[in-house]
Scaffold this motif. Sequence first.
Motif, PDB file in Angstrom:
ATOM      1  N   ASP A  91       0.848  -1.192   0.000  1.00 41.60           N
ATOM      2  CA  ASP A  91       0.000   0.000   0.000  1.00 41.60           C
ATOM      3  C   ASP A  91       0.883   1.242   0.000  1.00 41.60           C
ATOM      4  O   ASP A  91       1.562   1.529   0.992  1.00 41.60           O
ATOM      5  N   PRO A  92       0.885   2.011  -1.111  1.00 44.21           N
ATOM      6  CA  PRO A  92       1.724   3.204  -1.161  1.00 44.21           C
ATOM      7  C   PRO A  92       1.330   4.257  -0.125  1.00 44.21           C
ATOM      8  O   PRO A  92       2.121   5.134   0.211  1.00 44.21           O
ATOM      9  N   ALA A  93       0.122   4.152   0.433  1.00 44.00           N
ATOM     10  CA  ALA A  93      -0.319   5.104   1.450  1.00 44.00           C
ATOM     11  C   ALA A  93       0.310   4.807   2.814  1.00 44.00           C
ATOM     12  O   ALA A  93       0.294   5.662   3.696  1.00 44.00           O
ATOM     13  N   ASP A  94       0.859   3.612   2.988  1.00 47.80           N
ATOM     14  CA  ASP A  94       1.548   3.260   4.227  1.00 47.80           C
ATOM     15  C   ASP A  94       2.964   3.821   4.126  1.00 47.80           C
ATOM     16  O   ASP A  94       3.893   3.156   3.677  1.00 47.80           O
ATOM     17  N   THR A  95       3.110   5.061   4.548  1.00 44.17           N
ATOM     18  CA  THR A  95       4.377   5.773   4.326  1.00 44.17           C
ATOM     19  C   THR A  95       5.555   5.137   5.055  1.00 44.17           C
ATOM     20  O   THR A  95       6.670   5.150   4.531  1.00 44.17           O
ATOM     21  N   ALA A  96       5.334   4.561   6.218  1.00 45.88           N
ATOM     22  CA  ALA A  96       6.449   3.939   6.951  1.00 45.88           C
ATOM     23  C   ALA A  96       7.021   2.762   6.154  1.00 45.88           C
ATOM     24  O   ALA A  96       8.238   2.643   5.999  1.00 45.88           O
ATOM     25  N   VAL A  97       6.143   1.910   5.647  1.00 47.30           N
ATOM     26  CA  VAL A  97       6.603   0.768   4.858  1.00 47.30           C
ATOM     27  C   VAL A  97       7.180   1.249   3.528  1.00 47.30           C
ATOM     28  O   VAL A  97       8.220   0.752   3.077  1.00 47.30           O
ATOM     29  N   ALA A  98       6.529   2.211   2.894  1.00 43.94           N
ATOM     30  CA  ALA A  98       7.027   2.738   1.615  1.00 43.94           C
ATOM     31  C   ALA A  98       8.434   3.302   1.771  1.00 43.94           C
ATOM     32  O   ALA A  98       9.305   3.065   0.930  1.00 43.94           O
ATOM     33  N   GLU A  99       8.668   4.038   2.846  1.00 44.65           N
ATOM     34  CA  GLU A  99       9.996   4.607   3.088  1.00 44.65           C
ATOM     35  C   GLU A  99      11.018   3.517   3.392  1.00 44.65           C
ATOM     36  O   GLU A  99      12.156   3.573   2.915  1.00 44.65           O
ATOM     37  N   GLU A 127       6.026  -8.740   4.726  1.00 42.74           N
ATOM     38  CA  GLU A 127       6.755  -9.942   4.302  1.00 42.74           C
ATOM     39  C   GLU A 127       7.808  -9.595   3.254  1.00 42.74           C
ATOM     40  O   GLU A 127       8.935 -10.112   3.296  1.00 42.74           O
ATOM     41  N   ILE A 128       7.454  -8.727   2.327  1.00 43.76           N
ATOM     42  CA  ILE A 128       8.393  -8.313   1.291  1.00 43.76           C
ATOM     43  C   ILE A 128       9.557  -7.551   1.912  1.00 43.76           C
ATOM     44  O   ILE A 128      10.724  -7.795   1.582  1.00 43.76           O
ATOM     45  N   LEU A 129       9.245  -6.647   2.826  1.00 38.57           N
ATOM     46  CA  LEU A 129      10.287  -5.870   3.495  1.00 38.57           C
ATOM     47  C   LEU A 129      11.217  -6.784   4.296  1.00 38.57           C
ATOM     48  O   LEU A 129      12.446  -6.624   4.257  1.00 38.57           O
ATOM     49  N   ALA A 130      10.665  -7.766   4.991  1.00 39.43           N
ATOM     50  CA  ALA A 130      11.490  -8.707   5.753  1.00 39.43           C
ATOM     51  C   ALA A 130      12.408  -9.493   4.825  1.00 39.43           C
ATOM     52  O   ALA A 130      13.596  -9.690   5.122  1.00 39.43           O
ATOM     53  N   ALA A 131      11.879  -9.935   3.694  1.00 41.19           N
ATOM     54  CA  ALA A 131      12.705 -10.671   2.726  1.00 41.19           C
ATOM     55  C   ALA A 131      13.811  -9.785   2.168  1.00 41.19           C
ATOM     56  O   ALA A 131      14.955 -10.228   2.015  1.00 41.19           O
ATOM     57  N   LEU A 132      13.487  -8.540   1.870  1.00 44.04           N
ATOM     58  CA  LEU A 132      14.480  -7.592   1.360  1.00 44.04           C
ATOM     59  C   LEU A 132      15.607  -7.422   2.372  1.00 44.04           C
ATOM     60  O   LEU A 132      16.795  -7.539   2.034  1.00 44.04           O
ATOM     61  N   ASN A 133      15.256  -7.187   3.621  1.00 42.21           N
ATOM     62  CA  ASN A 133      16.272  -6.998   4.662  1.00 42.21           C
ATOM     63  C   ASN A 133      17.105  -8.257   4.867  1.00 42.21           C
ATOM     64  O   ASN A 133      18.326  -8.180   5.039  1.00 42.21           O
ATOM     65  N   GLU A 134      16.472  -9.406   4.814  1.00 43.54           N
ATOM     66  CA  GLU A 134      17.194 -10.677   4.962  1.00 43.54           C
ATOM     67  C   GLU A 134      18.159 -10.894   3.795  1.00 43.54           C
ATOM     68  O   GLU A 134      19.302 -11.299   3.993  1.00 43.54           O
TER      69      GLU A 134
END
Length: 165
Positions: A91-99, A127-134
């Motif tokens: 969700d692009p409106a979720d600015t914390a995750v988008a950033e 889940e995508i953010l966690a995979a990216l960081n991992e």
Amino acid sequence: MKLAEFNDADRAAARAVLRPCIDVQRWVDQIADARPFASVGELLDGAREAAAPFTAEEIEAALAHHPRIGERPAAQTAEASMSRSEQSGVDPADTAVAEALARGNRAYEEKFGRVFLIRAAGRTAPEILAALNERLANTPAQEDAIVAQQLREIALLRLEGVISE
């Protein structure tokens, strides 16, 4: 498109259906030339076989068409439409995750010299953010294998979405 229509289509039309799944010329040609398929399962098996392995050059060419996770492509192509649908969990409106995704994308590109690629369909933004960081901890060789697998998964999911029994 129905499998029978795909089987009966001329080569150029079949290739046009396949190209948005993944723009790898060898893969597209191999599947188009293997027609007719008796079932969607047989088609997917052939597509899976043609995708294993993708060469490093094919992977780089395919990545050129993939947007960054969290960035929705604006183009009105079939591939862009598929990408927007696949990233619907972000969700692009979720600015914390988008950033966080933007920061992670930059770090990934700095480390690996290419866009972060993941099969986003069916995954949530966390889940995508966690995979990216991992995956930022991976070596280039580890990441090459993961990216190739993600491309195969994306191609097969897209193919399943465009051709039915």
